[in-house]
Design a protein around this motif. Structure first.
Motif, PDB file in Angstrom:
ATOM      1  N   THR A   1       0.836  -1.206   0.000  1.00 35.80           N
ATOM      2  CA  THR A   1       0.000   0.000   0.000  1.00 35.80           C
ATOM      3  C   THR A   1       0.867   1.251   0.000  1.00 35.80           C
ATOM      4  O   THR A   1       0.649   2.182  -0.780  1.00 35.80           O
ATOM      5  CB  THR A   1      -0.940  -0.002   1.226  1.00 35.80           C
ATOM      6  N   HIS A   2       1.856   1.270   0.864  1.00 35.80           N
ATOM      7  CA  HIS A   2       2.729   2.444   0.936  1.00 35.80           C
ATOM      8  C   HIS A   2       3.545   2.597  -0.350  1.00 35.80           C
ATOM      9  O   HIS A   2       3.770   3.713  -0.823  1.00 35.80           O
ATOM     10  CB  HIS A   2       3.651   2.373   2.153  1.00 35.80           C
TER      11      HIS A   2
ATOM     12  N   VAL B   1       4.777   5.472  -5.354  1.00 40.67           N
ATOM     13  CA  VAL B   1       4.962   5.489  -6.805  1.00 40.67           C
ATOM     14  C   VAL B   1       4.122   6.589  -7.452  1.00 40.67           C
ATOM     15  O   VAL B   1       4.609   7.323  -8.296  1.00 40.67           O
ATOM     16  CB  VAL B   1       4.629   4.108  -7.417  1.00 40.67           C
ATOM     17  N   GLY B   2       2.871   6.724  -7.018  1.00 41.85           N
ATOM     18  CA  GLY B   2       2.003   7.728  -7.631  1.00 41.85           C
ATOM     19  C   GLY B   2       2.086   9.090  -6.980  1.00 41.85           C
ATOM     20  O   GLY B   2       2.617  10.047  -7.543  1.00 41.85           O
ATOM     21  N   ASP B   3       1.583   9.191  -5.756  1.00 48.44           N
ATOM     22  CA  ASP B   3       1.477  10.482  -5.069  1.00 48.44           C
ATOM     23  C   ASP B   3       2.830  11.150  -4.869  1.00 48.44           C
ATOM     24  O   ASP B   3       2.981  12.345  -5.129  1.00 48.44           O
ATOM     25  CB  ASP B   3       0.796  10.317  -3.704  1.00 48.44           C
ATOM     26  N   HIS B   4       3.803  10.395  -4.412  1.00 46.41           N
ATOM     27  CA  HIS B   4       5.110  10.984  -4.142  1.00 46.41           C
ATOM     28  C   HIS B   4       5.795  11.413  -5.433  1.00 46.41           C
ATOM     29  O   HIS B   4       6.491  12.419  -5.458  1.00 46.41           O
ATOM     30  CB  HIS B   4       6.010  10.014  -3.377  1.00 46.41           C
ATOM     31  N   PHE B   5       5.577  10.661  -6.513  1.00 52.60           N
ATOM     32  CA  PHE B   5       6.174  11.051  -7.793  1.00 52.60           C
ATOM     33  C   PHE B   5       5.632  12.406  -8.222  1.00 52.60           C
ATOM     34  O   PHE B   5       6.385  13.298  -8.611  1.00 52.60           O
ATOM     35  CB  PHE B   5       5.906  10.010  -8.876  1.00 52.60           C
TER      36      PHE B   5
ATOM     37  N   GLY C   1      13.732   6.671  -2.903  1.00 54.36           N
ATOM     38  CA  GLY C   1      12.674   5.991  -2.153  1.00 54.36           C
ATOM     39  C   GLY C   1      12.258   4.693  -2.809  1.00 54.36           C
ATOM     40  O   GLY C   1      12.026   3.683  -2.133  1.00 54.36           O
ATOM     41  N   VAL C   2      12.168   4.693  -4.136  1.00 54.85           N
ATOM     42  CA  VAL C   2      11.792   3.475  -4.869  1.00 54.85           C
ATOM     43  C   VAL C   2      12.840   2.388  -4.639  1.00 54.85           C
ATOM     44  O   VAL C   2      12.502   1.231  -4.365  1.00 54.85           O
ATOM     45  CB  VAL C   2      11.628   3.758  -6.384  1.00 54.85           C
ATOM     46  N   VAL C   3      14.101   2.737  -4.728  1.00 53.37           N
ATOM     47  CA  VAL C   3      15.167   1.760  -4.517  1.00 53.37           C
ATOM     48  C   VAL C   3      15.117   1.226  -3.088  1.00 53.37           C
ATOM     49  O   VAL C   3      15.293   0.018  -2.856  1.00 53.37           O
ATOM     50  CB  VAL C   3      16.552   2.358  -4.859  1.00 53.37           C
TER      51      VAL C   3
END
Length: 117
Positions: free
Chosen positions: A25-26, A31-35, A52-54
């Motif tokens: 969920t996080h 991926v969406g909101d933070h991008f 953050g993705v890594v």
């Protein structure tokens, strides 16, 4: 300070202290909101987001240790064969896919068969 050890220990702690649903969920939010939050910050904002993705990928690797390299390779082969995108691998994909044995392969073959019908 041993950065590698501190990082590895913390990633393990994060993986162990969160259940799979919470992590996924996080990750989806990230991926969406933070991008979109960092999208207008140019290359530096992209680097912040990608870091953050890594981190998430490292947590997922620690959390889901049952995923094997061969399964990852098989998924790349499927993508390459279906999309035809990316650099040509240095090995024969067809031979690898034929000799590979797993539930992921079974799923892929069933899905491929269902799409023909």
């Amino acid at each position: 300070m041993d950065v590698d050890k501190c990082y590895s220990d913390w990633i393990k702690l994060i993986a162990e202290s969160n259940d799979s649903d919470e992590l996924v969920t996080h990750f989806r939010e990230h991926v969406g909101d933070h991008f979109h939050h960092h999208d207008n910050e140019g290359e530096f904002g992209f680097k912040i987001w990608l870091t953050g993705v890594v981190n998430f990928l490292r947590v997922f690797e620690q959390k889901f240790t049952e995923i094997e390299k061969a399964e990852l390779l098989f998924q790349l082969c499927v993508f390459y064969k279906e999309k035809g995108k990316g650099p040509k691998p240095s090995f024969d994909i067809d031979v690898f896919m034929e000799n590979f044995d797993s539930k992921i392969k079974d799923y892929y073959l069933k899905r491929k068969s269902a799409n023909r019908d």
